[in-house]
Motif scaffolding. Structure first.
Motif, short mmCIF file in Angstrom:
data_model
loop_
_atom_site.label_atom_id
_atom_site.label_comp_id
_atom_site.label_asym_id
_atom_site.label_seq_id
_atom_site.Cartn_x
_atom_site.Cartn_y
_atom_site.Cartn_z
N TYR A 35 0.83 -1.20 0.00
CA TYR A 35 0.00 0.00 0.00
C TYR A 35 0.86 1.25 0.00
O TYR A 35 0.59 2.22 -0.68
N GLY A 36 1.94 1.19 0.80
CA GLY A 36 2.81 2.36 0.89
C GLY A 36 3.49 2.64 -0.44
O GLY A 36 3.58 3.78 -0.87
N PHE A 37 3.93 1.59 -1.09
CA PHE A 37 4.58 1.75 -2.39
C PHE A 37 3.60 2.35 -3.38
O PHE A 37 3.93 3.27 -4.13
N PHE A 38 2.37 1.81 -3.38
CA PHE A 38 1.36 2.32 -4.28
C PHE A 38 1.10 3.79 -4.01
O PHE A 38 1.05 4.61 -4.93
N ALA A 39 0.97 4.14 -2.72
CA ALA A 39 0.68 5.53 -2.37
C ALA A 39 1.81 6.44 -2.81
O ALA A 39 1.58 7.55 -3.28
N THR A 81 -3.60 -3.70 -10.70
CA THR A 81 -3.21 -3.50 -12.09
C THR A 81 -1.99 -2.60 -12.19
O THR A 81 -1.06 -2.90 -12.94
N SER A 82 -1.97 -1.52 -11.43
CA SER A 82 -0.83 -0.62 -11.57
C SER A 82 0.44 -1.30 -11.12
O SER A 82 1.51 -1.10 -11.71
N ILE A 83 0.36 -2.13 -10.08
CA ILE A 83 1.56 -2.83 -9.64
C ILE A 83 2.02 -3.83 -10.70
O ILE A 83 3.20 -3.94 -11.02
N VAL A 84 1.06 -4.55 -11.26
CA VAL A 84 1.43 -5.54 -12.27
C VAL A 84 1.98 -4.85 -13.52
O VAL A 84 3.00 -5.27 -14.07
N MET A 125 4.79 -8.26 -6.43
CA MET A 125 4.02 -9.34 -7.06
C MET A 125 4.41 -10.69 -6.48
O MET A 125 3.56 -11.53 -6.18
N VAL A 126 5.70 -10.88 -6.28
CA VAL A 126 6.16 -12.17 -5.71
C VAL A 126 5.61 -12.34 -4.30
O VAL A 126 5.10 -13.39 -3.93
N LEU A 127 5.70 -11.26 -3.50
CA LEU A 127 5.20 -11.33 -2.13
C LEU A 127 3.71 -11.62 -2.11
O LEU A 127 3.23 -12.49 -1.38
#
Lengths: 387, 431, 368
Positions: free
Chosen positions: A143-147, B54-57, B407-409
């Motif tokens: 969440y922190g990374f996303f934020a 989605t944004s993380i992927v 993603m791995v986590l």
């Protein structure tokens, strides 16, 4: 068969309770239960142990610097000689993001809980529940990374338009609903059906046009806002609200389920619609459980560290004006995490102890909230069982 | 409706039903809107979740590929030190191979720019290759070596080629050299095994999460070994043996309080007690595991209690009926039946602990640790802390690595949660 | 609980925490005793300290780990102050071997180390770091003097009317008000928070120097240093200076989105982002490698690390780590540290510190 009495020696392999065996069993029971008691007490004592150790390292701060500055001053300059340890701005920051996240998470959460327990058909519920549970499973660093990496630049670059669209999407339906409700109220006096319909239509249209202008004007003003720093209280409040949501939803849902079928069916039998049943009967009955859920959700928000450390801007001051969520703030948890590196870790000094003082504050708030919510839940259970 | 046969009754009935019917429409409308709000909130949560994932992927999937360059490395006599091959000047060998491929680059500044297109790890790749199969003098090895992270960003499209030179990290000359590689088919993206096999590094193209994965593994082992027995024992006591008195209330209240403690306070505890007071080594899975154990205990205890409660009293009574002692009832009959539920709770608790970062920050796990940990007292990073460290790095190539690590986590967490759900479904017995 | 208690006692017995020894006489005896204890446990180098030196130390550590058979050192970024406190706590396996610092060790810190048994400390300078004020390349480069920096960013400035000895809250809202030749844009500077070493360095190098340009302030400094520092170091809080947090990537994005703003950060970061950022001229000098190396760019500071001589020889690999750090291929003009943005020292200085590293010549506290 059963001719021979049990104590007869004719069946040598029968299980006979001798005094020897009895004594051994008693010893085993004593040891076994004793061991379990010790383990269980250990767990309980750990809590006191935590409290004790945090307090022991927190008290020296108050001995050195007193209570006044910590709670009333906004000057946080721990590196100066001598340092200033005014934590008011930091406490304000914690409060700001907690309230901000509650404002978003509580309505959303209660609505979702109601939806899950009463509204949705069972099949759909199977899919909806995992969505909420997934939100809970995502680790706080993600969440922190996303934020920090995705949401903060979004706010910085598209802040104005984002606010505008959110305003339109959320306030829009509410405003139109208000229009309909108001026009309903205003026209309920008249008697004849036909004239009333036309009057209602005109009133609706008039109010509707006014509402449209209002929405548009506010939206355009929002569009002009330049968000200087994407890492601010708004960012953190939004992310925290989604982290607190699963707690609120699951505890509220449990509470709603606990209300039981009799109450609901009685309400239906009287002719209420489903919405009316929920709003007028079920919710009030589950209200204390929902309150407990809200408290638990808020506790989650107060205690969160990673998201605020990465995305709040970490600026220790009270925003100008006081409700400006677009400004960077600092929270208690982030200060503990961030300042510990610079603090005197070994020989002890005000800088080290003040962080424990903050920890103690957090601990006390958490315990009190937990106790309160426990009490409420227990009381609700008693009330429902008694009814 | 206008039935005037019965006097008051029908008129009253008429009026009530009229009132009801009049209000019905608006009440149905309200009902629809109400349903809408409920569904909207679920949709909003789903939308946010979808946006997040989605944004993380999108940011992370490109990290699973890495750019490699095919280099012909001539090994001439004297290049490899026979007596101590490890100490040969592999960096020099790589540089001369690069120079051979680009013969018209002579000026020193230009040569530096040329070398910077290749990863600093290329020399180590050559070294490992040479040590594994020592080549004879005069042969030419054809190696796929790692490209520098700037080249990688370019090949993945994160760096635009058509902006003016001053707005790029690679200048026009370097782009021309890369084009030459492209035309000769010597540059391509391959599966990024480095990411899964190496530890942390300052160079994004060499950085991997294997060190963090092992650190997490050791930490989880410590947490499991400590919290499972203690949690089960406490739950068994509270459910089976505890008398209803003040002491038991006290214990129960405090277990709940333990769940309420904010995570950073556990970090303070770890620092004050385990590091400062007991002098345990910093940054190790041992201390991390103990701190996390305290956080997982409430989850395990609550889940285990629920599992124990679910075992019907008939089992207990039957066992007592054939003469078992209380202890035997619990250990031989109740516990085995409740075990699946307890395991489910433990798995969920472990999943929560896997994602924790805040307490570990305070016990020194925020450190640059390259070596993959081999034991419980080796310094280690755990996955969430590694993610946090990479999120702070200035190189832009780390953004995709961080997303890939998340993603791995998440993959691990989903697997664990799914395992718990499957176990619950499989072993759940309907009494 | 029994298991836990057992585990704790076993570990606790092995490595008891050093009680801070306030008596110097005991220190010597304790050093010998703990040297034996060191033999047993740790086989990797433990390094703490400055977050500015961290990017450079980690590169050297990685190289060291790859080229030798020793384990890669573990490096924590705790901040210079915190690093010194950990370093000074004593000699032994549980204490760090090396601390990185973006400033020189203070006399008080040196003395405290000696009191705790850390009697031989080797000081090694590794190079220079520049502090730049940068803005987006979309705008014109700024040309500032240190005096202007002080006037633009301090909380209180000398009265513009010229009355000596009088301070007013900072009235300047645009750069043009400070110097008519500067653009008429709002003063907006994004900088590090008070906990950052970069902030300390900026305040000392830029603002203090700027304040000294006022004669009466310069005189005040001689009389009442504390009061002078209060005036020169305090940054305005009315919104013109925005604490932009620790994440430099975000600062770059902000500056990119807002070309009128300036950002304060280390030169190494500017170097990584020359495609988007440009450094402001300070006192007529543009921040560049050569300018910082020869000292003509005024906002530069040396970077150090400190080594416990007592640990060299007992913790494996320390001498070799020092060798790697002080080698030309690391910190030389063409070394890999320069590629990361470190400004190398002039050759004579490098030779001087290389020999200090080789001979492990300790510093004398009184000379600080």
């Amino acid at each position: 068969m059963a001719e021979a009495p049990l104590n007869s020696p004719q069946k040598p392999d029968a299980f006979v309770m001798t005094p020897e065996r009895l004594r051994r069993q008693r010893i085993a029971k004593f040891l076994g239960e004793g061991f379990l008691l010790v383990v269980a007490s250990f767990v309980a004592i750990v809590v006191l142990f935590i409290f004790y150790f945090v307090a022991v390292d927190a008290i020296p701060f108050f001995q050195q610097r007193g209570f006044g500055e910590f709670f009333t001053s906004t000057g946080w300059y721990p590196a100066d000689e001598p340092g200033e340890f005014g934590a008011l701005a930091i406490m304000y920051g914690s409060g700001m993001v907690t309230i901000g996240s509650a404002l978003i998470a509580v309505p959303l959460g209660i609505a979702a809980a109601i939806c899950l327990s009463d509204v949705l058909p069972f099949a759909v519920r199977q899919y909806a529940k995992p969505v909420i549970e997934m939100l809970a499973a995502i680790p706080s660093v993600a969440y922190g990374f996303f934020a920090l990496v995705i949401f903060a630049p979004l706010l910085q670059n598209y802040g104005g338009p984002l606010l505008m669209w959110t305003w339109w999407l959320i306030a829009g339906p509410f405003v139109f609903l208000a229009v309909i409700v108001v026009s309903d109220l205003v026209t309920s006096g008249s008697q004849s059906t036909d004239t009333r319909k036309t009057i209602r239509w005109t009133v609706t249209v008039v109010f509707g046009v006014i509402a449209l202008f209002f929405l548009y004007y506010v939206g355009r003003t929002l569009n002009e806002i330049q968000i200087l720093s994407g890492t601010n209280a708004l960012n953190v409040s939004l992310i925290l609200s989604f982290m607190a949501l699963p707690t609120i939803v699951s505890v509220s849902e449990d509470s709603l389920q606990a209300v039981g079928r009799e109450l609901r069916e009685g309400s239906y039998a009287l002719g209420a619609t489903r919405a009316e049943t929920i709003v007028k009967t079920v919710l009030p009955a589950a209200s204390s459980g929902i309150l407990a859920a809200v408290i638990l959700g808020i506790m989650r928000a107060i205690g969160e560290t990673m998201v605020v450390w990465m995305a709040s801007g970490n600026s220790s001051h009270i925003p100008e004006p006081w409700f400006n969520y677009l400004d960077s703030i600092r929270t208690l948890t982030a200060t503990i995490a961030g300042d510990m590196g610079e603090a005197d870790q070994v020989t002890g000094s005000a800088r080290y102890h003040v962080l424990f003082a903050m920890g103690l504050l957090l601990l006390i708030i958490s315990f009190v909230s937990n106790l309160v919510s426990e009490r409420i839940v227990v009381r609700q259970r008693k009330v429902l069982a008694g009814e | 409706m206008n039935n005037s046969s019965t006097m008051n009754g029908s008129r009253k009935a008429g009026r009530t039903i009229d009132i009801v019917n009049r209000g019905l429409k608006s009440r149905y409308r309200k009902e629809k809107r109400f349903r809408l709000y409920g569904i909207l909130s679920i949709v909003a949560s789903a939308a946010f979740l979808a946006f997040l994932l989605t944004s993380i992927v999108m940011n992370g999937y490109s990290a699973f590929l890495q750019t490699y360059i095919k280099l012909d490395v001539p090994i001439e006599a004297g290049m490899i030190d026979e007596s101590n091959p490890k100490r040969s000047n592999f960096q020099g060998i790589i540089k001369s191979a690069i120079r051979e491929y680009y013969p018209d680059v002579t000026e020193r500044r230009e040569k530096r720019e040329l070398y910077s297109l290749f990863s600093s790890g290329a020399a180590y790749q050559l070294r490992n290759n040479v040590l594994d199969n020592p080549p004879e003098a005069g042969t030419t090895l054809s190696l796929w070596v790692l490209a520098d992270d700037d080249v990688d960003m370019l090949m993945k499209g994160h760096m635009k080629r058509d902006v003016p030179e001053s707005e790029r990290r690679l200048n026009d000359r370097q782009l021309r050299w890369i084009e030459k590689l492209e035309n000769d088919g010597r540059i391509e993206k391959r599966f990024n095994t480095t990411f899964f096999t190496s530890g942390d590094s300052r160079e994004p193209e060499l950085a991997g999460i294997w060190g963090a994965v092992r650190g997490s593994f050791y930490t989880m082992l410590v947490t499991l070994a400590l919290s499972f027995p203690i949690g089960i024992a406490a739950a068994v006591y509270l459910e089976e043996f505890a008398p209803k008195n003040l002491a038991t209330d006290f214990i129960e209240v405090n277990i709940n309080n333990l769940a309420a403690v904010p995570s950073i306070v556990f970090g303070l505890l770890g620092l004050a007690v385990f590091l400062n007071f007991f002098g345990m080594p910093r940054s190790t899975p041992l201390v991390g595991g103990i701190v996390l154990m305290l956080m997982t205990l409430p989850t395990i205890i609550i889940a285990s209690r629920a599992a124990l409660k679910a075992v019907p009293p008939s089992i207990r009574e039957a066992a007592l009926g054939v003469g078992s002692s209380k202890l035997q009832v619990v250990s031989s009959h109740v516990l085995p039946l409740a075990l699946p539920g307890m395991l489910t709770g433990t798995i969920i608790g472990m999943a929560q602990a896997l994602g924790e970062t805040a307490p570990l920050l305070m016990i020194g796990m925020v450190a640059f640790i390259v070596d993959v940990p081999g034991g419980f007292t080796d310094p280690a990073a755990v996955m969430p802390v590694q993610i946090y460290l990479w999120a702070d790095s200035p190189e832009r190539a780390f953004v995709e690595k961080t997303s890939a690590a998340i993603m791995v986590l998440l993959g691990f967490l989903i697997a664990m949660n799914a395992l718990a759900v499957v176990m619950r479904k499989k072993f759940e017995r309907r009494w | 609980m029994l298991m836990l208690a057992g585990a704790l006692s076993v570990i606790g017995c092995g490595q008891k925490a050093e009680q801070p020894a306030a008596k110097g006489e005991k220190a010597a005896g304790e050093v010998e005793q703990t040297e034996e204890a060191i033999e047993s446990a740790r086989d990797y180098i433990s390094i703490v300290g400055s977050s500015t030196v961290y990017p450079f130390a980690t590169v050297v550590a990685e190289q060291f780990g790859k080229t030798t058979d020793f384990k890669t050192p573990k490096i924590e970024s705790t901040g210079s102050g915190g690093g010194f406190k950990l370093f000074a706590a004593g000699v032994g396996v549980e204490h760090p071997d090396i601390t990185n610092a973006s400033r020189r060790i203070k006399k008080s810190e040196c003395e405290m180390s000696a009191e705790n048994g850390v009697t031989e400390v080797v000081e090694l300078k590794i190079g220079y770091d520049g502090i730049v004020m940068a803005n987006s390349k979309k705008a014109e480069p700024f040309k500032l003097t240190r005096k202007e920096i002080y006037l633009a960013l301090a909380k209180e400035v000398p009265d513009p009317s010229g009355e000596e000895g009088k301070l007013v809250p900072n009235p300047y809202k645009t750069w043009k008000e400070v110097n008519p030749e500067l653009p008429e844009t709002k003063i907006e500077v994004l900088g590090p928070p008070p906990t950052s070493g970069t902030r300390d360095a900026f305040v000392e190098l830029a603002m203090e120097a700027g304040a000294k340009e006022f004669a009466w302030l310069k005189a005040l400094r001689k009389e009442d240093k504390k009061k002078f520092k209060g005036i020169a170091h305090t940054v305005r809080e009315d919104g013109a200076y925005v604490e932009a947090g620790e994440n430099d990537n975000l600062i770059v994005q902000k500056l990119d989105a807002n070309p009128d703003a300036l950002g304060i950060f280390g030169f190494s970061f500017l170097d990584q982002n020359t495609d988007k950022m440009q450094g402001a001229f300070v006192d007529g000098v543009q921040p560049a490698f050569s300018a910082i190396a020869d000292g003509s760019y005024p906002l530069s500071r040396p970077l150090f690390f400190y080594v416990k001589k007592a640990h060299v020889g007992t913790i494996p690999g320390m001498a070799e780590y020092l060798e790697e750090f002080t080698s030309e291929k690391a910190w030389g003009d063409e070394g890999y540290l320069t590629e990361k943005g470190l400004i190398p020292m002039p050759e004579e200085e490098r030779e001087k510190y290389a020999s200090i590293a080789k001979n492990l010549t300790p510093i004398v506290c009184d000379e600080l």
